[in-house]
Design a protein around this motif. Sequence first.
Motif, PDB file in Angstrom:
ATOM      1  N   GLY A   1      29.985  40.544  35.787  1.00  0.00           N
ATOM      2  CA  GLY A   1      28.876  41.336  36.314  1.00  0.00           C
ATOM      3  C   GLY A   1      27.795  41.487  35.258  1.00  0.00           C
ATOM      4  O   GLY A   1      27.330  40.502  34.674  1.00  0.00           O
ATOM      5  N   ASP A   2      27.429  42.727  34.985  1.00  0.00           N
ATOM      6  CA  ASP A   2      26.402  42.972  33.966  1.00  0.00           C
ATOM      7  C   ASP A   2      27.005  43.300  32.606  1.00  0.00           C
ATOM      8  O   ASP A   2      26.299  43.719  31.694  1.00  0.00           O
ATOM      9  CB  ASP A   2      25.477  44.112  34.416  1.00  0.00           C
ATOM     10  CG  ASP A   2      26.223  45.423  34.666  1.00  0.00           C
ATOM     11  OD1 ASP A   2      27.468  45.426  34.568  1.00  0.00           O
ATOM     12  OD2 ASP A   2      25.564  46.434  34.960  1.00  0.00           O
ATOM     13  N   ARG A   3      28.328  43.083  32.462  1.00  0.00           N
ATOM     14  CA  ARG A   3      29.014  43.399  31.210  1.00  0.00           C
ATOM     15  C   ARG A   3      29.474  42.138  30.488  1.00  0.00           C
ATOM     16  O   ARG A   3      29.790  41.126  31.116  1.00  0.00           O
ATOM     17  CB  ARG A   3      30.247  44.264  31.465  1.00  0.00           C
ATOM     18  CG  ARG A   3      30.001  45.677  31.939  1.00  0.00           C
ATOM     19  CD  ARG A   3      31.314  46.450  31.949  1.00  0.00           C
ATOM     20  NE  ARG A   3      31.925  46.529  30.621  1.00  0.00           N
ATOM     21  CZ  ARG A   3      33.121  47.066  30.383  1.00  0.00           C
ATOM     22  NH1 ARG A   3      33.833  47.568  31.395  1.00  0.00           N
ATOM     23  NH2 ARG A   3      33.616  47.112  29.160  1.00  0.00           N
TER      24      ARG A   3
ATOM     25  N   MET B   1      41.120  45.523  37.160  1.00  0.00           N
ATOM     26  CA  MET B   1      41.085  44.065  37.277  1.00  0.00           C
ATOM     27  C   MET B   1      39.690  43.667  37.737  1.00  0.00           C
ATOM     28  O   MET B   1      39.115  44.288  38.626  1.00  0.00           O
ATOM     29  CB  MET B   1      42.126  43.594  38.294  1.00  0.00           C
ATOM     30  CG  MET B   1      41.998  42.139  38.720  1.00  0.00           C
ATOM     31  SD  MET B   1      43.168  41.746  40.063  1.00  0.00           S
ATOM     32  CE  MET B   1      42.508  40.173  40.603  1.00  0.00           C
ATOM     33  N   ARG B   2      39.140  42.626  37.127  1.00  0.00           N
ATOM     34  CA  ARG B   2      37.862  42.089  37.544  1.00  0.00           C
ATOM     35  C   ARG B   2      37.786  40.626  37.142  1.00  0.00           C
ATOM     36  O   ARG B   2      38.519  40.185  36.264  1.00  0.00           O
ATOM     37  CB  ARG B   2      36.706  42.897  36.958  1.00  0.00           C
ATOM     38  CG  ARG B   2      36.697  43.032  35.456  1.00  0.00           C
ATOM     39  CD  ARG B   2      35.769  44.165  35.000  1.00  0.00           C
ATOM     40  NE  ARG B   2      34.372  43.925  35.374  1.00  0.00           N
ATOM     41  CZ  ARG B   2      33.431  44.864  35.358  1.00  0.00           C
ATOM     42  NH1 ARG B   2      33.739  46.115  35.034  1.00  0.00           N
ATOM     43  NH2 ARG B   2      32.195  44.579  35.684  1.00  0.00           N
ATOM     44  N   THR B   3      36.930  39.875  37.810  1.00  0.00           N
ATOM     45  CA  THR B   3      36.754  38.474  37.442  1.00  0.00           C
ATOM     46  C   THR B   3      35.767  38.360  36.296  1.00  0.00           C
ATOM     47  O   THR B   3      34.943  39.246  36.072  1.00  0.00           O
ATOM     48  CB  THR B   3      36.260  37.642  38.641  1.00  0.00           C
ATOM     49  OG1 THR B   3      35.027  38.181  39.113  1.00  0.00           O
ATOM     50  CG2 THR B   3      37.294  37.655  39.759  1.00  0.00           C
ATOM     51  N   GLY B   4      35.859  37.256  35.557  1.00  0.00           N
ATOM     52  CA  GLY B   4      34.968  37.052  34.427  1.00  0.00           C
ATOM     53  C   GLY B   4      34.846  35.587  34.075  1.00  0.00           C
ATOM     54  O   GLY B   4      35.708  34.763  34.436  1.00  0.00           O
ATOM     55  N   LEU B   5      33.777  35.243  33.379  1.00  0.00           N
ATOM     56  CA  LEU B   5      33.507  33.875  32.956  1.00  0.00           C
ATOM     57  C   LEU B   5      33.512  33.788  31.438  1.00  0.00           C
ATOM     58  O   LEU B   5      32.788  34.534  30.764  1.00  0.00           O
ATOM     59  CB  LEU B   5      32.141  33.419  33.485  1.00  0.00           C
ATOM     60  CG  LEU B   5      31.634  32.057  32.992  1.00  0.00           C
ATOM     61  CD1 LEU B   5      32.487  30.930  33.574  1.00  0.00           C
ATOM     62  CD2 LEU B   5      30.166  31.863  33.368  1.00  0.00           C
TER      63      LEU B   5
END
Length: 239
Positions: free
Chosen positions: A158-160, A78-82
Amino acid sequence: MPKNTRQMRLTERHVGYLQPHNPTEEMPPPPAGMRAATPDDHIRTTTELLGPTRDHDEVWIFAYGSLIWKPACDFVEMRTGLVRGWHRAFCLGWNNRFRGSDANPGLMLALDRGGACNGVLYRLPPGQIDECMTKLLEREMGWLPSPFPPRWVNARSGDRTIRALTFCMDRNSGRYVSGLSVEAIADVLATAVGSRGSMAEYLHATVQHLEDIGIHDPHLWQLQSLVADRIEAAYEADR
């Protein structure tokens, strides 16, 4: 990621005033013009999205509403994203079954065109892709044709840049609702209750979980305050 310290106006006390009518998790009959999706429908949709060989190294889901606090299936990361080009909006109407009634229909979140949306990315277990996709589609596409069909979007995390599946509003659908003021939306969210709970509960859970993971949505934050005001006026005015 530091937890935000803002205190919501809308609390469990407010939500407690709005209890579900005939609570059930069972799928009701579809509305006129729609039909219940079948297992073959879900297989077909999965194949259209992932291809017949299922050769994706990773399959990610982008969650912006209830999938944040009630994922439909297992996940391993799980990670946050835009996501750019889409924004979170109460534009999916009108719900007179799960979180609304004929007298006070509900208005659900979907991604509408324009702007940007911060949300949560879930990576599906590599060995359970089809099983997880079926659970996801059963949850989000129980009736067809879907007013918010699945599609691929790019999420920056992040950087992805992660290619993810999400559910976006079809503006040509008869269930697309636009042009409501924030006050009109708050009126709906403060009164609609269905078999699975209230729109106030849905809003509270969404905002609370977004805040807990460090995402502040100014529009939802304004709505939760307005909804709390309306519930207090309706249920606590004589106290």
